[in-house]
Scaffold this motif. Structure first.
Motif, short mmCIF file in Angstrom:
data_model
loop_
_atom_site.label_atom_id
_atom_site.label_comp_id
_atom_site.label_asym_id
_atom_site.label_seq_id
_atom_site.Cartn_x
_atom_site.Cartn_y
_atom_site.Cartn_z
N GLY A 1 0.81 -1.21 0.00
CA GLY A 1 0.00 0.00 0.00
C GLY A 1 0.84 1.25 0.00
N THR B 1 -3.25 -1.81 -2.63
CA THR B 1 -4.45 -1.25 -2.03
C THR B 1 -5.06 -0.27 -3.02
OG1 THR B 1 -3.38 0.67 -1.00
CG2 THR B 1 -3.43 -1.40 0.27
N LEU C 1 -8.52 -7.35 -0.35
CA LEU C 1 -8.35 -6.15 0.46
C LEU C 1 -9.48 -6.05 1.49
CD1 LEU C 1 -6.44 -3.66 0.55
CD2 LEU C 1 -8.15 -2.45 -0.82
N GLU D 1 -10.04 -0.98 4.31
CA GLU D 1 -8.96 -0.50 3.44
C GLU D 1 -9.52 -0.11 2.07
OE1 GLU D 1 -5.67 -0.11 3.78
OE2 GLU D 1 -5.12 -1.14 5.64
#
Length: 365
Positions: free
Chosen positions: A109, A135, A178, A182
């Motif tokens: 991420g 992400t 994910l 998030e």
């Protein structure tokens, strides 16, 4: 919609690069990297959560292709964006024999991308690196544009460098794993692009919120591709924040960064803090007569549809938040600068609108 990968080109003269977006692209990572300058040694920087999912497997692909590979793992979360963690990475890379020909690959991420990019920018005075964001927030925002860095206590991203990647590889399939919070946090940055640059895109988000929340592949590809194109346009026009145009991307961030600092970078995800910050910024603009109540209401409703917070959590001292804003990088000539909307699709920078108005904007009642 076609399953073929979409490409967004970031045109920055000799620093230009491609963002490739599509399903299953991790399988093409070796070709993506080696076709852009080659690689005989790669260092994959990832975090403890992503390593088991994608980091180690990606490194294995390079080993299978005859490329020496090392995996360096940091702890997941914002606290890893520190000078201590970066120093450990520098030392480990030195111990592993990294040199000017080593290629750094960030797999994770925004935290991983920021750390890995800063390590790449500084080790041996600069290494080539690639972003493989896992992400939604990193895919639509932090992996694009070359901002890298770490936090100091009470000041987010205060130490860093502009260091463009050689390429960004976005595999939308990774979003299936994910966590919900998030995923929703990433949508805050997507909403931001609509507010600051593209009213039609904002309307698309409103009309397709259900499909987006269901992670429909076509909807995800659309919002990622459009977000990347909008950010690339801004970066191309103001790569190093010298003209003020790139400052538009900071909508909601003056409030958001202060919130993150006040909560020790541990209670709110970055996207959650930005969502609250956008709501505050829109209320501030409304109190100054810059926008109407409908524009604020549309933002709040869309953010809440994406399961994002829009109010400052209870127990946070608003005076402390206001004071923390003075430590922001956007303070200039002794004034705190806020990015405020004039309508959906357009924002402008406003210097020091007044402490009373700022404090009032942080209250919802």
């Amino acid at each position: 919609m076609s399953n073929e990968a979409a490409t967004v080109r970031v045109s920055l003269a000799e620093r230009s690069y491609d963002i490739q977006i599509g399903e299953g692209l991790l399988d093409q990572a070796v070709e993506f990297v080696t076709s852009r300058g080659g690689a005989r040694h790669v260092v994959v920087i990832t975090d403890a959560n992503v390593d088991e999912l994608y980091g180690d497997a990606l490194a294995d692909r390079f080993v299978d292709a005859g490329v020496e590979s090392h995996v360096l793992v940091v702890e997941a979360g914002e606290p890893s964006k520190s000078t201590d963690v970066v120093a450990d990475l520098w030392q480990t890379m030195l111990d592993e024999g990294c040199d000017r020909q080593t290629v750094v690959i960030a797999v994770g991420g925004g935290v991983v991308g920021d750390i890995a990019g800063f390590v790449a920018a500084t080790f041996a005075r600069g290494l080539r690196f690639f972003q493989v964001p896992t992400t939604l927030l990193a895919q639509v925002d932090s992996s694009v544009g070359g901002k890298t860095g770490v936090n100091l206590e009470g000041a987010k991203n205060m130490v860093g460098a502009f260091w463009q990647p050689d390429g960004v590889l976005i595999d939308t399939a990774v979003l299936k794993t994910l966590p919900e919070e998030e995923f929703c946090a990433g949508l805050a940055e997507v909403v931001k692009y609509g507010v600051i640059l593209d009213a039609e895109f904002f309307a698309y988000l409103e009309a397709n919120a259900d499909a987006i929340m269901d992670r429909d592949p076509a909807a995800l590809r659309t919002i990622i591709q459009r977000s990347c194109r909008l950010k690339a346009d801004v970066v191309e026009a103001d790569e190093r924040e010298e003209t003020g145009l790139r400052a538009k991307l900071n909508y909601g961030h003056t409030f958001g960064h202060a919130l993150e600092a006040a909560t020790g970078y541990s209670e709110l995800l970055h996207g959650e803090a930005v969502a609250i910050g956008m709501a505050c910024a829109s209320r501030l603009a409304q109190s100054m007569g810059r926008i109407d109540a409908e524009a604020t209401d549309r933002q709040v409703k869309l953010l809440e549809r994406f399961e994002l917070p829009t109010a400052i959590p209870e127990g946070i001292d608003l005076g402390e938040l206001s004071a923390l804003m003075w430590r922001d990088k956007k303070v200039k000539d002794g004034e705190v600068r806020f990015v405020l909307p004039t309508r959906i699709g357009e924002v402008e920078t406003v210097a020091s609108p007044g402490d009373d108005l700022v404090l009032a904007s942080m209250r919802t009642s």
